[in-house]
Scaffold this motif. Structure first.
Motif, short mmCIF file in Angstrom:
data_model
loop_
_atom_site.label_atom_id
_atom_site.label_comp_id
_atom_site.label_asym_id
_atom_site.label_seq_id
_atom_site.Cartn_x
_atom_site.Cartn_y
_atom_site.Cartn_z
N MET A 143 37.20 46.83 30.80
CA MET A 143 37.25 45.43 30.39
C MET A 143 38.53 44.77 30.89
SD MET A 143 35.43 45.30 26.61
CE MET A 143 36.97 45.41 25.82
N ILE A 144 39.63 45.48 30.83
CA ILE A 144 40.88 44.92 31.35
C ILE A 144 40.74 44.66 32.84
CG2 ILE A 144 43.31 45.43 31.84
CD1 ILE A 144 43.36 46.89 29.14
N PHE A 145 40.15 45.61 33.56
CA PHE A 145 39.95 45.41 34.99
C PHE A 145 39.06 44.20 35.25
CE2 PHE A 145 37.43 46.13 38.82
CZ PHE A 145 38.45 46.16 39.77
N ALA A 146 37.96 44.08 34.50
CA ALA A 146 37.02 42.99 34.73
C ALA A 146 37.61 41.63 34.33
CB ALA A 146 35.73 43.24 33.96
N ILE A 147 38.42 41.60 33.29
CA ILE A 147 38.97 40.33 32.82
C ILE A 147 40.15 39.87 33.67
CG2 ILE A 147 40.21 39.27 30.89
CD1 ILE A 147 38.40 40.96 29.03
N PHE A 148 40.98 40.81 34.10
CA PHE A 148 42.21 40.41 34.79
C PHE A 148 42.15 40.58 36.30
CE2 PHE A 148 43.86 41.16 30.50
CZ PHE A 148 44.61 40.02 30.33
N PHE A 149 41.64 41.70 36.79
CA PHE A 149 41.81 42.01 38.20
C PHE A 149 40.66 41.55 39.10
CE2 PHE A 149 44.69 44.83 35.99
CZ PHE A 149 45.87 44.45 36.59
N LEU A 150 39.46 41.52 38.60
CA LEU A 150 38.38 40.94 39.42
C LEU A 150 38.63 39.45 39.69
CD1 LEU A 150 35.11 42.65 38.17
CD2 LEU A 150 36.32 43.01 40.30
N PRO A 151 38.97 38.65 38.67
CA PRO A 151 39.31 37.25 38.97
C PRO A 151 40.53 37.12 39.88
CG PRO A 151 38.89 37.50 36.63
CD PRO A 151 38.92 38.87 37.22
N ALA A 152 41.51 38.02 39.70
CA ALA A 152 42.70 37.96 40.56
C ALA A 152 42.31 38.19 42.02
CB ALA A 152 43.73 38.98 40.10
N TRP A 153 41.43 39.16 42.26
CA TRP A 153 40.98 39.41 43.64
C TRP A 153 40.26 38.19 44.20
CZ3 TRP A 153 43.15 42.46 46.73
CH2 TRP A 153 43.58 43.73 46.36
N LEU A 154 39.43 37.56 43.39
CA LEU A 154 38.71 36.37 43.86
C LEU A 154 39.66 35.22 44.16
CD1 LEU A 154 35.62 36.47 41.48
CD2 LEU A 154 35.69 37.07 43.90
N LEU A 155 40.66 35.04 43.30
CA LEU A 155 41.63 33.97 43.54
C LEU A 155 42.50 34.26 44.76
CD1 LEU A 155 42.69 33.23 39.85
CD2 LEU A 155 41.40 31.73 41.36
N VAL A 156 42.86 35.51 44.95
CA VAL A 156 43.65 35.88 46.14
C VAL A 156 42.83 35.67 47.40
CG1 VAL A 156 44.62 37.86 47.37
CG2 VAL A 156 45.25 37.45 45.01
N ALA A 157 41.57 36.08 47.36
CA ALA A 157 40.72 35.95 48.55
C ALA A 157 40.53 34.48 48.94
CB ALA A 157 39.37 36.61 48.30
N GLY A 158 40.43 33.63 47.95
CA GLY A 158 40.25 32.21 48.23
C GLY A 158 41.56 31.47 48.48
#
Length: 102
Positions: free
Chosen positions: A52-67
């Motif tokens: 849940m920590i990975f899904a809440i914090f790091f998946l959005p972070a990867w999407l924001l970094v990619a964009g």
């Protein structure tokens, strides 16, 4: 005197997201090598809060970094995720059975 270059927050955010992702993957290896306690396999329940920590914090972070969106926010958000990992992981380490040395 020359002006110093401002920090590249997008690269910093990518490094933080990579660190969180690698730590999350390492937790699977660690949990797989926990000494068996009562043999019930309940140590695998630790995957859920870590996931849940990975899904809440790091998946959005990867999407924001990619964009390339909101790099300073993404850096701060990723740091919050690393702090959450540290808090939950320290609690989980106290719960895992310890290896018997005799």
């Amino acid at each position: 005197m020359t002006a110093s270059n401002p920090p590249n927050f997008r690269k910093i955010a990518a490094l933080i997201a990579a660190a969180g992702t690698l730590f999350w993957l390492y937790t699977f290896y660690f949990i797989a090598h926990v000494p068996p306690g009562d043999g019930s396999g309940f140590q695998w329940l630790a995957v859920f809060p870590l996931g849940m920590i990975f899904a809440i914090f790091f998946l959005p972070a990867w999407l924001l970094v990619a964009g390339g969106w909101l790099p300073r926010f993404t850096t701060a958000y990723g740091l919050c995720g690393l702090i959450a990992f540290a808090i939950i992981w320290s609690q989980l380490l106290n719960e895992f059975p310890k290896a018997k040395l005799y």
